[in-house]
Design an enzyme around this catalytic site. Structure first.
Site, mmCIF file in Angstrom:
data_model
loop_
_atom_site.group_PDB
_atom_site.id
_atom_site.type_symbol
_atom_site.label_atom_id
_atom_site.label_comp_id
_atom_site.label_asym_id
_atom_site.label_seq_id
_atom_site.Cartn_x
_atom_site.Cartn_y
_atom_site.Cartn_z
ATOM 1 N N LYS A 190 0.838 -1.154 -0.025
ATOM 2 C CA LYS A 190 -0.086 0.006 0.141
ATOM 3 C C LYS A 190 0.972 1.145 -0.072
ATOM 4 O O LYS A 190 0.738 2.276 -0.841
ATOM 5 C CB LYS A 190 -0.774 -0.037 1.276
ATOM 6 C CG LYS A 190 -1.602 1.321 1.399
ATOM 7 C CD LYS A 190 -2.190 1.581 2.552
ATOM 8 C CE LYS A 190 -1.047 2.090 3.339
ATOM 9 N NZ LYS A 190 -1.514 2.840 4.890
ATOM 10 N N CYS A 260 -18.706 4.966 6.497
ATOM 11 C CA CYS A 260 -18.548 3.318 6.581
ATOM 12 C C CYS A 260 -17.756 2.981 7.440
ATOM 13 O O CYS A 260 -16.638 2.447 7.147
ATOM 14 C CB CYS A 260 -18.297 2.750 5.160
ATOM 15 S SG CYS A 260 -18.636 1.287 4.776
ATOM 16 N N CYS A 267 -25.081 3.714 8.256
ATOM 17 C CA CYS A 267 -25.940 3.390 7.059
ATOM 18 C C CYS A 267 -27.097 4.313 6.814
ATOM 19 O O CYS A 267 -27.324 4.530 5.793
ATOM 20 C CB CYS A 267 -26.308 1.775 7.159
ATOM 21 S SG CYS A 267 -25.023 0.682 7.174
ATOM 22 N N CYS A 276 -26.601 -1.055 -1.233
ATOM 23 C CA CYS A 276 -25.294 -1.780 -0.412
ATOM 24 C C CYS A 276 -25.748 -3.136 0.054
ATOM 25 O O CYS A 276 -26.761 -3.269 0.840
ATOM 26 C CB CYS A 276 -24.862 -0.675 0.532
ATOM 27 S SG CYS A 276 -23.565 -1.461 1.664
#
Length: 282
Positions: A190, A260, A267, A276
């Site tokens: 990453k 999230c 949500c 989703c």
């Protein structure tokens, strides 16, 4: 990808095989002079040296989900926007020094909040953050400066080792390939992809951290659930258009910081709650 079928076997020279042409060896009589014409149906691409194209898998609703996430991230007011790695280096420093500072901030950022990484980088820069200044600094001093970043003791060791390698092998600069970057102590995939993007302005792959890993699994942007970020990177790069690779890390990291969340995702505040796959589970 399965390879196409092998091409048809070519017949040998006219008159039979090599053995039948040897002096004194009788040739094998043919049963018929006329051969039946056999029609061979090729699948697209087969027989012409081109492998058939497989249908590209794409997640359901991904484009609409992406547009909605862009809308939720429109204000650019997440911690990553204000204190992310792209904000931690001295933009007025020479390019080589800037690249070193980018790599160092990435090493510090692992399992550390952006606010903490940003503060540590500011303290380092106030002392003149260069390859030489870090090599001249003793471990105890470096540890005091970067504390309380996550795993700061290990990071002191990795930073000193990596900095020494950069001085000896790269003339004080950082490597310009992912393959070389991941060989440095304390530098993972990453970090390497982000370093290529921020320091070298080159998109080498998708930088997948815990936020990107978590969110793409929740959205089912991977065909099968992945356990590790590197698995997620490979799965995403298999279908996600390359022109989105640079954007996806910044977009999803901020989305993961604000909406999230790892635990108790918001949500009810998410524009994607109706499309989703994970929304009903929380």
């Amino acid at each position: 990808m399965c390879a196409g079928r092998a091409g048809l076997r070519r017949l040998g020279p006219a008159g039979g095989n090599a053995a039948s042409q040897t002096h004194g060896t009788p040739s094998i009589p043919r049963r018929s002079r006329r051969r039946k014409s056999i029609a061979i149906a090729y699948e697209p691409g087969q027989g012409d040296g081109v492998e058939p194209q497989r249908p590209r898998w794409e997640p359901r609703d991904w484009q609409e989900q992406l547009e909605r996430i862009r809308e939720m991230r429109r204000n650019r007011d997440a911690p990553v926007d204000e204190m992310g790695v792209q904000k931690c280096y001295d933009s007025s420093a020479p390019p080589q020094v800037m690249r070193y500072q980018v790599l160092l901030s990435l090493m510090l950022s692992s399992q550390t909040k952006d606010q903490v990484t940003s503060a540590a980088m500011l303290r380092l820069r106030q002392r003149g953050l260069t390859v030489d200044s870090v090599l001249q600094m003793d471990d105890a001093t470096l540890g005091q400066i970067i504390y309380p970043v996550g795993f700061w003791r290990n990071k002191v060791k990795y930073i000193k080792q990596t900095t020494a390698i950069l001085k000896q092998k790269y003339g004080g600069d950082i490597p310009s390939t992912v393959e070389e970057l991941v060989q440095l102590p304390g530098v993972g995939p990453k970090m390497a992809h982000l370093a290529m993007d921020i320091a070298w302005d080159s998109v080498s792959g998708i930088a997948v951290d815990t936020h990107v890993h978590r969110i793409t699994n929740r959205l089912k942007w991977v065909q099968k659930e992945t356990k590790y970020p590197e698995e997620t990177r490979v799965a995403l790069e298999d279908w996600l258009p390359r022109d989105l690779w640079r954007e996806i890390n910044w977009l999803l990291v901020g989305f993961g910081q604000q909406t999230c969340l790892p635990v108790n995702p918001r949500c009810s505040q998410c524009l994607n709650q109706d499309i989703c796959p994970a929304a009903k589970k929380h």
